[in-house]
Design a protein around this motif. Structure first.
Motif, short mmCIF file in Angstrom:
data_model
loop_
_atom_site.label_atom_id
_atom_site.label_comp_id
_atom_site.label_asym_id
_atom_site.label_seq_id
_atom_site.Cartn_x
_atom_site.Cartn_y
_atom_site.Cartn_z
N THR B 264 -13.15 -2.10 42.69
CA THR B 264 -12.37 -2.97 41.80
C THR B 264 -11.30 -3.74 42.57
OG1 THR B 264 -12.77 -1.49 39.93
CG2 THR B 264 -10.91 -2.98 39.74
N GLY B 265 -10.86 -3.19 43.69
CA GLY B 265 -9.86 -3.92 44.47
C GLY B 265 -8.46 -3.78 43.89
N ALA B 266 -7.55 -4.68 44.30
CA ALA B 266 -6.12 -4.50 44.03
C ALA B 266 -5.78 -4.48 42.54
CB ALA B 266 -5.32 -5.59 44.72
N ILE B 267 -6.52 -5.22 41.72
CA ILE B 267 -6.20 -5.24 40.28
C ILE B 267 -6.27 -3.83 39.70
CG2 ILE B 267 -8.59 -5.75 39.53
CD1 ILE B 267 -5.52 -7.27 37.87
N GLY B 268 -7.14 -3.00 40.29
CA GLY B 268 -7.31 -1.62 39.82
C GLY B 268 -6.09 -0.75 40.04
N ASP B 274 -6.96 -1.37 32.99
CA ASP B 274 -7.24 -0.08 32.35
C ASP B 274 -7.83 1.00 33.26
OD1 ASP B 274 -6.30 -0.94 29.93
OD2 ASP B 274 -8.28 -1.47 29.11
N LEU B 275 -8.32 0.63 34.41
CA LEU B 275 -9.10 1.61 35.19
C LEU B 275 -8.38 2.94 35.40
CD1 LEU B 275 -11.64 2.33 36.79
CD2 LEU B 275 -10.62 1.26 38.80
#
Lengths: 380, 305
Positions: B264-268, B274-275
């Protein structure tokens, strides 16, 4: 949703176990030897003859071909019991699981008459002429050429990695019959006797796996058009249906669990079972085998309900490969360098695990199929 | 054998998930986490629908209870759903408090919902006891891993009932496997959609084979975790199947947490996305009860000892 074996299935499993106890030599399973040796082939034919006499070689075949339409779960019970003691049918599991059914679906009356009777009796060995030096996972790019010449086809080309070829009487051969069509649309299937002039079978010396590989070289090999299975250029569709059966027809986790039990037994005899690392490694492999079993059962349930094939077959196949690898690793971790000795259970399983991820559709191909068909991810 | 929901189970699925769509989900999990940490309202709503007591229900049973655990975990319900639906009914039975968590007597590990559950099932060497801790006997443990954790002192606890500790351990294993299966399932679904939506190098990242194979491998693990938990619950938690389900699921959870974040990368890593609602919980679930090592030893003992 419920997970109980029916009374019939439980009874059937007991009957199969009793039969195996009575009919197999007592040293069966502990005696490791090359599965395609003459001795092993003769044991396998002998055993398949007895299975056939009991009605258990082709129980799932339709009645018109000598089977009795056995339900999918019953066939799974039979497969589990046979694989968990080392698959005494030898290569004949291929005959009954998909070569026979593919002849039923696409064969002429003469082909059915000739081949199905022999397969059902259990005295014939087949091999698969699929892979080529430049066509492995990308099987449809195969280049073996079959050119029509009057009532015959003239075949030239090369097959490779063929198991059991030296013992086989027939080869289920894929060849290209149209060079101009897209690659999936120019392939035909031929049912070729292995003593056909122009067919040379060479053994390839190999370090892995349960048995030797072969190379098949076809030089102006002439086969009658009557050996072609199904319409010209429509072999790919026939094959795909057959391989859908191949992918879960083989409960390899049963064999892997059997091997793992031997490894655990060895650890107990050596007094290393109480080492937490040993126990944890064994357990982790056992859990992987159970995972494979559960995912195979999901597919059997779909079969039993006569649902169309789903990508769950690839999910189950991937899990079975992972289970074989885990048991191979457990053997080596538990036995340590003693596992390097030829034909120890660790050696046997490690090499068998290596082939499991490559044979019958590579592990990565299964992952591709899951990504595209189950997860609907965009094509790369 | 039947690997599909029957009509009654379909109906249960629809009823529970309708309730969960209104009362659970990531937004609700966030607001509960910011308040008491336990969703007493969700627990009460599930209880009044009868969904917490399917284990001993004549019309249902342990499998149906297990399915509810999976669904509530997937909806990020903030309550000790596995202990309440599977462990406590198997060990104590009868009328149970709405929220019950589970812990080991001789362990210093923090207890999920230890300070906020109405009762705790304490598993000791010779018996399991359902207790309410004495006032002030619980101390919250700061943690980011998705659940309110607490240290629990058993001094002065009131005993509400007793039962078999081995039965408790086996059902705890199945409960963990069920919670993990549901939790990975939801985290996986979110990440799968991300693979279809997120574009880099002018194409969806899900078209890269390097990611496809890892997603396929996680899918195999999530599916197998769910089936092993369901089978073990259906067969009433036999020692080998229970331990196998937990050992497999705990390994799957460890891998899913790391892999889903990586893909998912940095947004995760943001609270906004929500992750983490599911992914961080996976760490707590996979380490509970001693984690994969303990489950594995239990499995080896059950099969080969």
């Amino acid at each position: 949703m419920e997970f109980e074996w029916s009374a019939e299935e439980a009874t059937y499993r007991n009957e199969v176990r009793e039969f195996l106890k009575a009919e197999l030599p007592s040293d069966w399973g502990s005696k490791r030897q090359r599965p395609d040796s003459d001795e092993q082939m003769s044991r396998c034919k002998d055993f398949c003859g007895k299975l056939a006499a009991r009605g258990w070689l082709t129980p799932h075949w339709p009645r018109e071909y000598g089977g009795h339409d056995a339900p999918a779960w019953q066939l799974m019970v039979l497969g589990e019991e046979l694989w968990s003691i080392g698959e005494p049918r030898g290569p004949q599991y291929m005959n009954v699981n998909w070569i026979g059914p593919s002849i039923m679906s696409a064969g002429t009356e003469e082909q059915k008459e000739y081949h199905l009777g022999r397969i059902a009796k259990g005295d014939v060995i087949w091999c698969q002429g699929f892979s080529e030096p430049d066509a492995g996972s990308d099987l449809a790019s195969l280049r073996t050429r079959a050119e029509r010449d009057g009532d015959d086809y003239v075949v030239n080309g090369q097959k490779i990695w063929t198991s059991y070829a030296s013992a086989a009487e027939f080869c289920y051969l894929l060849a290209r019959t149209n060079l101009d069509a897209p690659k999936h649309k120019g392939i035909s299937i031929f049912l070729v006797p292995t003593d056909t002039p122009g067919l040379e079978i060479l053994e390839i010396s190999a370090v892995i796996g349960e048995h030797a590989f072969h190379e098949l070289v076809m030089t102006d090999m002439r086969v009658p058009a009557s050996t072609r299975l199904g319409p010209e250029n429509e072999g790919w569709g026939i094959l795909r249906t057959g391989l859908a059966n191949e992918r879960v027809g083989v409960p390899r986790y049963g064999r892997a669990m059997f091997q793992l039990d031997l490894i655990a037994q060895w650890a107990k005899e050596q007094g290393t079972f109480d080492d937490p690392e040993v126990a944890a490694t064994l357990a982790s492999a056992q859990a992987a085998c159970e995972a494979a079993r559960a995912l195979v059962y999901k597919v059997v349930d779909e079969r039993a309900k006569k649902q169309p094939p789903t990508p769950n077959a690839s999910v189950a196949r991937a899990a079975m490969v992972e289970a074989e690898w885990a048991v191979g690793e457990a053997g080596m971790v538990v036995m340590g360098a003693l596992g390097l000795e030829l034909d120890t259970v660790a050696d046997d399983q490690f090499r068998s695990g290596m082939t499991a991820g490559v044979a019958a559709g590579a592990y990565e191909v299964q992952l591709n199929l899951i990504a595209s068909m189950a997860l609907d991810l965009p094509r790369s | 054998m039947d690997y599909e929901l029957d009509p009654d189970q379909e109906q249960l699925h629809d009823a529970v998930n309708t309730l969960l769509s209104r009362r659970a989900g990531p937004a609700r999990a966030r607001s509960v986490a910011a308040a008491s940490g336990i969703d007493q309202e969700l627990a009460s709503a599930l209880a009044s629908g009868g969904f917490l007591d399917l284990f001993a229900d004549d019309e249902a049973g342990p499998l149906e209870a297990e399915l509810v655990v999976e669904w509530v975990a997937a909806a990020a319900g903030a309550l000790p759903i596995g202990a309440r639906c599977l462990v406590a009914p198997a060990v104590i039975g009868g009328d149970l408090p709405t929220t019950v968590t589970v812990m080991e007597e001789h362990s210093s590990s923090p207890v999920r919902f230890g300070a906020t559950s109405e009762a705790i099932l304490v598993i000791g060497d010779s018996e399991a006891r359902l207790v309410t801790p004495a006032p002030g006997a619980t101390e919250p443990v700061p943690s980011l891993y998705g659940y309110p954790l607490a240290r629990v002192s058993l001094a002065g606890a009131t005993v509400l009932g007793t039962g078999d500790p081995d039965v408790a351990r086996r059902w705890w294993q199945v409960a963990l496997a069920a919670e993990i299966a549901g939790t990975i399932g939801a985290a996986f679904a979110l990440t799968l959609q991300y693979h279809k939506d997120r574009k880099q190098f002018d194409r969806p990242i899900g078209s890269f084979q390097a990611l496809q194979h890892r997603m396929s491998q996680l899918y195999v693990r999530q599916q197998a975790s769910a089936w092993l938990a369901r089978e073990a619950a259906f067969h009433r938690a036999p020692a080998e199947a229970a331990a196998a389900s937990a050992a497999y699921a705990a390994q799957a959870a460890a891998r899913a947490c790391v892999e889903l974040h990586q893909m998912t990368g940095a947004i995760g890593f943001t609270r906004e996305y929500d992750l983490h609602i599911w992914s961080l919980r996976l760490q707590a679930l996979r380490l509970e009860m001693g984690g994969v090592r303990r489950h594995s030893l239990a499995l080896a003992g059950a099969r080969w000892a």
